[in-house]
Design a protein around this motif. Structure first.
Motif, PDB file in Angstrom:
ATOM      1  N   LYS A 136      30.161  76.861  49.263  1.00 17.08           N
ATOM      2  CA  LYS A 136      29.676  75.831  48.281  1.00 17.08           C
ATOM      3  C   LYS A 136      30.488  75.165  47.516  1.00 17.08           C
ATOM      4  N   GLN A 193      14.416  76.949  52.399  1.00 13.90           N
ATOM      5  CA  GLN A 193      15.442  76.369  52.825  1.00 13.90           C
ATOM      6  C   GLN A 193      15.796  75.222  53.626  1.00 13.90           C
ATOM      7  N   LEU A 210      14.582  72.680  52.423  1.00 13.01           N
ATOM      8  CA  LEU A 210      14.641  71.681  51.347  1.00 13.01           C
ATOM      9  C   LEU A 210      16.146  71.739  51.065  1.00 13.01           C
ATOM     10  N   ALA A 211      16.818  70.163  50.941  1.00 12.75           N
ATOM     11  CA  ALA A 211      18.141  70.187  50.895  1.00 12.75           C
ATOM     12  C   ALA A 211      18.871  70.536  49.563  1.00 12.75           C
ATOM     13  N   GLU A 212      17.831  70.602  48.486  1.00  5.11           N
ATOM     14  CA  GLU A 212      18.157  70.920  47.399  1.00  5.11           C
ATOM     15  C   GLU A 212      18.502  72.420  47.018  1.00  5.11           C
ATOM     16  N   ASN A 213      17.986  73.263  48.182  1.00  9.26           N
ATOM     17  CA  ASN A 213      18.192  74.631  48.082  1.00  9.26           C
ATOM     18  C   ASN A 213      19.420  74.957  49.005  1.00  9.26           C
ATOM     19  N   TRP A 214      20.137  74.299  49.594  1.00  9.19           N
ATOM     20  CA  TRP A 214      21.041  74.729  50.578  1.00  9.19           C
ATOM     21  C   TRP A 214      22.196  75.218  49.821  1.00  9.19           C
ATOM     22  N   ASP A 215      22.583  74.840  48.643  1.00  3.54           N
ATOM     23  CA  ASP A 215      23.712  75.452  47.855  1.00  3.54           C
ATOM     24  C   ASP A 215      23.569  76.859  47.360  1.00  3.54           C
ATOM     25  N   GLN A 216      22.163  77.250  47.381  1.00  2.00           N
ATOM     26  CA  GLN A 216      21.882  78.388  47.061  1.00  2.00           C
ATOM     27  C   GLN A 216      22.266  79.551  48.089  1.00  2.00           C
TER      28      GLN A 216
END
Length: 217
Positions: free
Chosen positions: A161, A96, A98-104
């Protein structure tokens, strides 16, 4: 013939002291225990040691217009960041940081209740249904979907999200009455389908209120 120079009378007066002062646009917000100000530093929504399907929290924020210019509408949007918690073995496989995983993470923070209201009307989301009561004013650029958050990822619920991707817009602007301001209320629940990959991780939410002067904004 006579020729010569003629003198003509005139009288001049002046209008002085004319000023041009720009009007002001000043949105103030508050929570239940603070004074009105330009921001809130005390967290309104806080959950720790969250349990999927169980943990939930409700927060309220009041807004009012302290400026001299009549506003057109309010926009409410959210942003968030996430941080990776302590290692939890091979179950926590998503980083988490990594910004690419924040939506998850944000997709499992479900909005189960939302209300924007004053003493005369309200716009509400409850039990999966959007509704209005009391004829809230419709700003110039209003369309019905502006007052709703869409389930953009089709998972069957409204989440933070979804809120980030579909902000509330063209909401009725607040008045200047300190005693009866406009309020935003939201209840967030940690969804029961939250995966092991989120164990120990933290999401930090920012709720952004924008007071706009014109319908084009």
């Amino acid at each position: 013939a006579l020729t010569g120079t003629f003198a003509y009378f005139s009288d001049t007066e002046t209008s002085s002291g004319n000023t041009f002062t720009a009007g002001t646009f000043d949105l103030k917000i508050r929570d239940g225990g603070q004074f009105w100000g330009d921001g809130i530093t005390v967290a309104e929504w806080t959950m720790s040691n969250m349990v999927p399907g169980v943990s939930e929290d409700t927060g309220m924020i009041g807004i009012r217009n302290d400026g001299s210019i009549t506003p057109d509408h309010v926009k409410i949007e959210v942003s968030y960041t996430c941080t990776e918690g302590p290692p939890t073995g091979d179950m926590d496989t998503v980083n988490q940081n990594l910004a690419e995983n924040w939506d998850q993470f944000a997709k499992y923070l479900e909005i189960i209740y939302l209300k924007y209201y004053d003493q005369n009307w309200y716009i509400q989301y409850q039990n999966g249904i959007w509704s209005t009561v009391g004829n809230p004013p419709q700003p110039a650029g209003y369309t019905p979907t502006d007052w709703q958050i869409t389930d953009g990822d089709g998972d069957g619920w409204i989440s933070l999200k979804d809120f980030k991707n579909d902000p509330l817009d063209n909401l009725p602007p607040p008045g200047t009455n300190t005693l009866s301001p406009t309020w935003f209320e939201m209840t967030v629940k940690f969804h029961g389908d939250a995966p092991n990959a989120l164990q120990g991780d933290t999401l930090t939410l920012t709720v952004i209120f924008t007071l706009n002067q014109h319908s084009s904004q």
